[in-house]
Write an enzyme that holds these catalytic residues in place. Structure first.
Site, PDB file in Angstrom:
ATOM      1  N   GLU A 184     -76.178 -23.564  48.969  1.00 54.18           N
ATOM      2  CA  GLU A 184     -76.884 -24.805  48.350  1.00 54.18           C
ATOM      3  C   GLU A 184     -76.723 -26.250  49.133  1.00 54.18           C
ATOM      4  OE1 GLU A 184     -74.013 -26.682  45.241  1.00 54.18           O
ATOM      5  OE2 GLU A 184     -74.226 -24.940  43.364  1.00 54.18           O
ATOM      6  N   HIS A 225     -67.375 -27.521  46.823  1.00 49.07           N
ATOM      7  CA  HIS A 225     -66.259 -26.407  47.786  1.00 49.07           C
ATOM      8  C   HIS A 225     -65.503 -26.524  49.014  1.00 49.07           C
ATOM      9  CE1 HIS A 225     -68.639 -23.334  45.226  1.00 49.07           C
ATOM     10  NE2 HIS A 225     -69.027 -24.895  44.713  1.00 49.07           N
TER      11      HIS A 225
END
Lengths: 424, 424
Positions: free
Chosen positions: A49, A272
């Site tokens: 990402e 995350h």
């Protein structure tokens, strides 16, 4: 290579949540990530990402002294979001873009535009060949009604096949990434059974970090708390997986995760949690290497069962894709009829203006249905391809199972037990 | 495996020209192809342009007794057109769909809808691991002004990389297919230099068939004669390529092509000529295995030169893709302005009807430009990915070249000669 050869590898993995304009405090987080990676000096940092190539270029500049080698995997319209920084020279790299990756009309989910992929790096470390893979599979937006399940299973299969076919001469295989799969999910089991990869969290004796190794935890201020409601500790969807071939032994000495804060207890680096693993590779006496269809009877039984499950899931997905293609076909027919009717009305006068006004939506309908038709035809082909590969491997695993006397005995005992329980 | 091990492989390759409704005498040709394959009983028959899955199923049924194993590679909207029939069991198969494959709006060329790919079969023959690849690259419609050149070069590179990364443990590698590349074309040289594959036509001492080994010849009644005008003997674009790793030696004993007729002098089986090769594999003393960046100085020089050439071609392609994306971006802006203007005119009366009538084309323009923008962004990413891989390999080949004393001497001598010729 000396017989007392031993190699320590420090690995970092993080899904960076770096969506331009949308992710909070992106610039600050990328800066702090760079500082942290420089300070820790891992052997390999694998990131997901990193959607903005500017962020990658910024990190590349910043990390150059500590990580002289770096690569950004480009794909799709936006990119794969995958990149790597390595302290050691990268010998080769390549990538595989997943055939199926969501639907272009699900713009708000955006996965289709990213071109999700798996990136491969080949490194030579003290004479050892390391194949390191980094990936990010399709996100799960609704666990109860997951319209992307078949795509994610197909991706897990393509990932497993890519690793299987490209790592045949590697001494050590490492896979890091955000699989968007819980540990017991079909895709995760399929990947592990087919490749023989081990899960660092399950293997290590020295784990420190979030409860149950979760990589999305409610303590993280960037996490959508409502989505994590059914999971009090959070979810584990990011992984460090590894295996070594015969002649080598690999183990995970330590595994650390962040716990909803950055490693120095500040605001988190992402939504995350980061994974930090210390792996140790050393020589071992040659032994049986993992081969998907030639393991022991128990291994093979597990493989057969997971292949069957995946096959059924892909079959469902195919039926759905074909239903959509047929539906779109009917809409195309109706759209053509409507357009003809509107042309006739416009020519005849009376409701001329209304007819002309309706042209735009009806042409739009026609083009849209055409695109949906093409897309779902392609989807059905993609699913059918993965299903054919699965089916072939299922047949081979069954053949191996039937030929093996041990499996025959196990099968016979299993049948006897089955008969007994039916009698009771 | 015994030291006097020897294996004879009979291979068949044909681009079948099997476009439903468009290709002439398709049913009859497929039937005769089946009869011929059954009669000849090759080890492996690799076919391209079998676009209809019904044709594959028909052949599968017909060939079942002689070729018990078969596989059809599915991809894209229509399919990859690739399939294989094998006398020996297929251990594993997988495929790689090329990232770039023409433009969806070039509907009359149709390549984009096919999902051109490379298929891989793994076979175990008397203990020998054979990786057989079958592929079909993007067609060349205009050799003078080839708008697909960058895509074909990128495909050749992806093909070479796929073979390179998936064949590391294979004893023998075989690639058959319609490359749509002449022998001296950039893509063909890139593929051969990077993989070390040998061309059966150039290697064999026993060739019988069309002049210069051409696989599209003017004698073939299905060939468009005008397209072949600049080539009196025809063109050679279908290939049988092979290599063996250290410890094995492979040679092409015989190579045959059809010559514009079917093998029994009837109407041809396709608009392409069939290739029939007899390969012989035997043990040989272990020797230096081909490694792209670690060959001799001459090999490396050739590799560096072809990598540079391919890099430049992809760079041109990228510039073009970006130009189209930018252009589409401007059209989107103009389309939005036009739509706003039309809405204002429609609301204001006067030319109301004309304004409403122009809605359809302007919305169409907007959507079309949006699609073109997305497509060319994706194209630029795909080209950029291949360029990055090429660049990395170019750097590594140059490093190896600079480190090698032999190359240094060659370089020094080359420079001296260069200086001398400049002085003259």
């Amino acid at each position: 290579m000396k017989p007392n050869f031993s190699l320590r590898l420090r690995i970092f993995n993080l899904n960076c949540w770096g969506i331009p304009y949308l992710s909070k405090h992106r610039g600050d987080r990328v800066k702090r990530l760079g500082d942290f990676l420089n300070m820790e000096s891992f052997d390999l940092a694998l990131l997901e990402e990193v959607w903005s190539e500017q962020d990658f270029q910024y990190l590349r500049q910043k990390l150059l002294p500590t990580y002289p080698a770096a690569h950004y995997f480009r794909s799709g319209v936006i990119g794969s979001g995958l990149c790597v920084f390595s302290k050691h020279p990268i010998q080769e790299f390549t990538q595989h873009v997943y055939t199926l990756n969501g639907y272009p009309y699900m713009i708000h989910h955006g996965d289709w535009f990213c071109g999700k992929a798996v990136g491969l790096l080949v490194l030579h470390l003290s004479g050892l060949v390391l194949n390191a893979y980094v990936t990010h599979l399709h996100a799960e937006y609704n666990r109860q009604k997951d319209i992307y399940l078949a795509h994610r299973v197909a991706q897990a299969w393509e990932l497993a096949q890519f690793i299987h076919h490209t790592s045949k001469k590697a001494d050590v295989v490492l896979l890091c990434g955000d699989l968007n799969l819980h540990p017991k999910d079909l895709g995760c089991r399929l990947l592990k059974e087919w490749t023989g990869l081990h899960d660092a969290y399950l293997e290590t004796r020295d784990f420190k970090g979030s409860e149950e190794g979760c990589t999305m935890v409610p303590e993280n201020c960037y996490v959508n708390q409502r989505e994590l409601e059914p999971f009090p500790f959070g979810i584990r969807i990011d992984y460090v997986l590894y295996k070594a071939v015969s002649g080598f032994y690999i183990s995970c000495k330590t595994l650390r995760t962040t716990t909803g804060h950055d490693p120095h207890s500040g605001t988190p680096l992402s939504d995350h949690e980061a994974l930090m693993a210390t792996l140790c590779v050393r020589h071992s006496p040659p032994q049986h290497t993992h081969s998907p269809t030639h393991g022991g009877p128990a291994e093979r039984s597990r493989l057969i069962s997971v292949l069957k499950e995946a096959w059924a899931e892909l079959d469902l997905g195919m039926a759905q894709a074909r239903w959509w293609a047929t539906f779109a076909g009917y809409v195309i027919g109706l759209g053509l009829l409507l357009l003809a009717l509107l042309c006739a009305l416009a020519a005849g006068g009376g409701v001329r203006e209304v007819a002309i006004m309706l042209w735009t939506p009806s042409v739009g309908l026609l083009l849209g249905a055409g695109a949906v038709y093409l897309f779902h035809m392609q989807e059905a082909k993609g699913l059918s391809r993965a299903r054919a590969e699965l089916q072939h491997m299922l047949r081979r695993a069954r053949e191996a199972h039937n030929l093996d006397p041990e499996s025959q005995a196990a099968l016979f005992l299993g049948q006897q037990e089955g008969d007994r329980s039916e009698e009771q």
